[in-house]
Write a protein that holds these residues in place. Structure first.
Motif, PDB file in Angstrom:
ATOM      1  N   ALA A   1       0.835  -1.208   0.000  1.00  0.00           N
ATOM      2  CA  ALA A   1       0.000   0.000   0.000  1.00  0.00           C
ATOM      3  C   ALA A   1       0.867   1.254   0.000  1.00  0.00           C
ATOM      4  O   ALA A   1       1.916   1.310   0.642  1.00  0.00           O
ATOM      5  N   ALA A   2       0.421   2.259  -0.742  1.00  0.00           N
ATOM      6  CA  ALA A   2       1.188   3.503  -0.836  1.00  0.00           C
ATOM      7  C   ALA A   2       0.239   4.673  -1.042  1.00  0.00           C
ATOM      8  O   ALA A   2      -0.910   4.506  -1.479  1.00  0.00           O
ATOM      9  N   LEU A   3       0.722   5.841  -0.725  1.00  0.00           N
ATOM     10  CA  LEU A   3      -0.033   7.076  -0.916  1.00  0.00           C
ATOM     11  C   LEU A   3       0.947   8.151  -1.369  1.00  0.00           C
ATOM     12  O   LEU A   3       1.994   8.333  -0.760  1.00  0.00           O
ATOM     13  N   MET A   4       0.596   8.818  -2.474  1.00  0.00           N
ATOM     14  CA  MET A   4       1.455   9.879  -3.004  1.00  0.00           C
ATOM     15  C   MET A   4       0.651  11.178  -3.025  1.00  0.00           C
ATOM     16  O   MET A   4       0.156  11.609  -4.066  1.00  0.00           O
ATOM     17  N   PRO A   5       0.503  11.811  -1.874  1.00  0.00           N
ATOM     18  CA  PRO A   5      -0.366  12.985  -1.771  1.00  0.00           C
ATOM     19  C   PRO A   5       0.266  14.275  -2.282  1.00  0.00           C
ATOM     20  O   PRO A   5      -0.412  15.293  -2.384  1.00  0.00           O
TER      21      PRO A   5
ATOM     22  N   ALA B   1       0.568  12.105   6.003  1.00  0.00           N
ATOM     23  CA  ALA B   1      -0.257  11.077   5.358  1.00  0.00           C
ATOM     24  C   ALA B   1       0.615  10.041   4.652  1.00  0.00           C
ATOM     25  O   ALA B   1       0.345   8.829   4.723  1.00  0.00           O
ATOM     26  N   ALA B   2       1.660  10.502   3.970  1.00  0.00           N
ATOM     27  CA  ALA B   2       2.553   9.578   3.275  1.00  0.00           C
ATOM     28  C   ALA B   2       3.273   8.664   4.258  1.00  0.00           C
ATOM     29  O   ALA B   2       3.402   7.455   4.027  1.00  0.00           O
TER      30      ALA B   2
ATOM     31  N   THR C   1       8.891  -5.116   1.437  1.00  0.00           N
ATOM     32  CA  THR C   1       8.402  -3.752   1.340  1.00  0.00           C
ATOM     33  C   THR C   1       8.557  -3.274  -0.099  1.00  0.00           C
ATOM     34  O   THR C   1       9.657  -3.340  -0.659  1.00  0.00           O
ATOM     35  N   VAL C   2       7.459  -2.839  -0.696  1.00  0.00           N
ATOM     36  CA  VAL C   2       7.533  -2.302  -2.052  1.00  0.00           C
ATOM     37  C   VAL C   2       8.071  -0.884  -1.977  1.00  0.00           C
ATOM     38  O   VAL C   2       7.452   0.008  -1.393  1.00  0.00           O
ATOM     39  N   SER C   3       9.239  -0.685  -2.549  1.00  0.00           N
ATOM     40  CA  SER C   3       9.913   0.602  -2.510  1.00  0.00           C
ATOM     41  C   SER C   3       9.514   1.427  -3.738  1.00  0.00           C
ATOM     42  O   SER C   3       8.504   1.166  -4.384  1.00  0.00           O
ATOM     43  N   SER C   4      10.325   2.407  -4.059  1.00  0.00           N
ATOM     44  CA  SER C   4      10.063   3.266  -5.220  1.00  0.00           C
ATOM     45  C   SER C   4      11.361   3.935  -5.650  1.00  0.00           C
ATOM     46  O   SER C   4      12.226   4.236  -4.814  1.00  0.00           O
TER      47      SER C   4
ATOM     48  N   GLY D   1       7.203  14.353   0.478  1.00  0.00           N
ATOM     49  CA  GLY D   1       6.616  13.507   1.505  1.00  0.00           C
ATOM     50  C   GLY D   1       6.653  12.042   1.116  1.00  0.00           C
ATOM     51  O   GLY D   1       7.076  11.173   1.898  1.00  0.00           O
ATOM     52  N   TYR D   2       6.226  11.748  -0.106  1.00  0.00           N
ATOM     53  CA  TYR D   2       6.228  10.380  -0.616  1.00  0.00           C
ATOM     54  C   TYR D   2       7.652   9.830  -0.681  1.00  0.00           C
ATOM     55  O   TYR D   2       7.916   8.697  -0.252  1.00  0.00           O
TER      56      TYR D   2
END
Length: 259
Positions: free
Chosen positions: A100-104, A121-122, A151-154, A174-175
């Motif tokens: 799960a991820a959030l890119m606000p 939030a991130a 852990t799914v990174s980026s 933040g992300y």
């Protein structure tokens, strides 16, 4: 080939929990499919239980073993409830996939312009929630013979890893900071869990087609290709690497140029 599992198989069959698995063409669902194809009972988790159930039902209809649970990583009660359900139904957890991820703050291009609420939030979704979920699932992971945490990174985290060598300000700060911290958390967990035989690694899925239903291929590869490498890390053999950031099955060079 799809692998089915009866109720009697739950005590001995492998079980995987994948967060962020409610979107039809998302990486979480693709990872769940890949693991189910290797004999796991996939527990799909998402904030929207109705959508997550649909994904699990679609997998079941295709002959895979799948279940849906609700997890909102900002809500500790849902984490506790999901862990309790897995304990009651399966008694163990062989793979925990923090997807799960959030890119606000995708449209923010400087740290000093970051919105504090977006940063929080991130971190809630990429760091604090997964940290709490790992703690809640620890007895289940310890009950499995060879549990794995992924852990799914980026690639966004590479901006932070580059430090002062980065030629420009950090985008989506933040992300990016949250993903970098998630990788650090995973590496630190690897140290604590080493003696228990639990491997914890991060995987950069690369650029993949995240919204093909909208005609947006993101100039990336099929989601299933990225999912294959996330699942690979969830099935590393005993004595395999731990505390490593991988991309396509290879360790990421910390000194690699950030893009």
């Amino acid at each position: 080939m799809p692998t089915t599992s009866s109720t009697d198989d739950y005590a001995t069959g492998r079980v995987a929990l994948v967060t962020g698995a409610s979107r039809p063409h998302g990486l979480g669902v693709a990872v769940a499919h890949e693991l189910a194809a290797h004999g796991f009972h996939a527990v799909l988790a998402g904030r929207d239980l109705d959508e997550t159930r649909l994904r699990a039902e679609e997998m079941s209809a295709a002959g895979f073993a799948a279940t849906a649970v609700r997890i909102d990583l900002s809500d500790p009660a849902t984490i506790a409830e999901a862990a309790a359900r897995i304990r009651a139904e399966f008694g163990r957890l062989d793979a925990l996939i923090h997807n799960a991820a959030l890119m606000p703050d995708w449209d923010t291009f400087r740290l000093l312009e970051a919105d504090a609420g977006a940063v929080r939030a991130a971190f809630e979704v990429s760091v604090f929630g997964p940290w709490a979920l790992t703690q809640a699932c620890l007895p289940l992971l310890e009950a499995a013979p060879a549990a794995r945490i992924v852990t799914v990174s980026s690639g966004a985290a590479m901006q932070v890893r580059a430090g002062a060598a980065l030629p420009r300000p950090v985008g989506a700060p933040g992300y990016s900071m949250a993903k970098f911290t998630a990788d650090a958390l995973t590496a630190s967990l690897a140290v604590e869990l080493r003696d228990a035989g639990i491997l914890a690694n991060s995987v950069d899925p690369g650029q993949f087609a995240s919204h093909p239903e909208l005609g947006d291929d993101n100039d990336g590869r099929p989601t299933a290709e990225s999912a294959r490498w996330v699942a690979w890390a969830a099935m590393l053999p005993a004595g395999g690497p731990t505390g490593v950031l991988f991309e396509d099955g290879k360790p990421v060079d910390p000194g690699a140029d950030a893009v």
